[in-house]
Design a protein around this motif. Structure first.
Motif, PDB file in Angstrom:
ATOM      1  N   LEU A 222      46.714  47.902  58.956  1.00 18.42           N
ATOM      2  CA  LEU A 222      45.692  46.867  58.779  1.00 18.42           C
ATOM      3  C   LEU A 222      45.656  45.862  59.923  1.00 18.42           C
ATOM      4  N   GLU A 223      46.476  46.093  60.932  1.00 16.85           N
ATOM      5  CA  GLU A 223      46.562  45.204  62.095  1.00 16.85           C
ATOM      6  C   GLU A 223      46.921  43.778  61.694  1.00 16.85           C
ATOM      7  N   GLY A 224      47.889  43.668  60.804  1.00 12.50           N
ATOM      8  CA  GLY A 224      48.392  42.364  60.394  1.00 12.50           C
ATOM      9  C   GLY A 224      47.866  41.924  59.046  1.00 12.50           C
ATOM     10  N   ILE A 225      48.761  41.365  58.260  1.00 13.09           N
ATOM     11  CA  ILE A 225      48.404  40.802  56.955  1.00 13.09           C
ATOM     12  C   ILE A 225      48.571  39.293  57.071  1.00 13.09           C
ATOM     13  N   PRO A 226      47.493  38.523  56.870  1.00 11.21           N
ATOM     14  CA  PRO A 226      47.607  37.060  56.990  1.00 11.21           C
ATOM     15  C   PRO A 226      48.619  36.497  55.997  1.00 11.21           C
TER      16      PRO A 226
ATOM     17  N   TRP B  91      52.224  37.383  48.485  1.00 12.85           N
ATOM     18  CA  TRP B  91      52.535  36.781  47.188  1.00 12.85           C
ATOM     19  C   TRP B  91      53.838  37.348  46.663  1.00 12.85           C
ATOM     20  N   ASN B  92      54.590  36.540  45.943  1.00 13.24           N
ATOM     21  CA  ASN B  92      55.824  36.964  45.301  1.00 13.24           C
ATOM     22  C   ASN B  92      55.487  37.282  43.846  1.00 13.24           C
ATOM     23  N   VAL B  93      55.058  38.525  43.594  1.00 15.10           N
ATOM     24  CA  VAL B  93      54.566  38.899  42.276  1.00 15.10           C
ATOM     25  C   VAL B  93      55.219  40.198  41.827  1.00 15.10           C
TER      26      VAL B  93
END
Length: 126
Positions: A91-95, A100-102
Motif C-alpha cells: 500500500l506504499e505506507g499506512i498513515p 489501531w490497537n484492536v
C-alpha cells in the motif's frame, strides 16, 4: 463547583478518554477540574459526580485473557510484523492515524500492572 456546561464537557472528556483506551484515574479527573475552575473538588466530589452520571463508572481494568497471553510469543509476533510489512509495502505506507490497537473485543482497555488495584473511569458501554 461546575456549571451545567462544564460538567457536560467533563462527562464528554471521560467518554473520549475511555473510548480512546486511555481511561482517567480519579486523581487526573480532580486535576482537570482544578484546571477548569482553579479550585480542587472536595474528597467526595468524584463519587457524587459519578452518581449523577450513570453512563460512566470507576472500575479496575480487566486483565489479559490467558488465551491471548498464550499467543503472545516470538513466532506469532514475527509473523504479524512480516505480514504488516508486506501490507505496508503493497500500500506504499499506512498513515499513523490508521493504526489501531484492536482485537475481537475492541480497543484495549487495560492499563496499569498486574497486582495494581488502581481503578479508572470508563464509559459504561466499554
Amino acid at each position: 463547583l461546575l456549571n451545567e456546561s462544564q460538567e457536560k464537557v467533563l462527562v464528554d472528556w471521560c467518554h473520549y478518554n475511555s473510548d480512546s483506551a486511555t481511561p482517567l484515574h480519579p486523581r487526573k479527573l480532580r486535576a482537570q477540574i482544578f484546571e477548569m475552575v482553579k479550585a480542587y473538588p472536595g474528597k467526595n466530589w468524584v463519587c457524587r459526580f459519578l452518581s449523577r452520571h450513570v453512563d460512566i463508572l470507576v472500575v479496575k481494568p480487566r486483565g489479559l485473557d490467558p488465551k491471548c497471553a498464550q499467543n503472545f510469543n516470538k513466532a506469532t509476533i514475527t509473523e504479524y510484523f512480516d505480514m504488516r510489512k508486506a501490507l505496508d509495502d503493497e500500500l506504499e505506507g499506512i498513515p499513523p492515524e490508521h493504526n489501531w490497537n484492536v482485537d475481537e473485543k475492541g480497543c484495549q482497555m487495560g492499563v496499569g500492572r498486574k497486582g495494581d488495584n488502581s481503578k479508572f473511569i470508563f464509559s459504561k458501554n466499554n
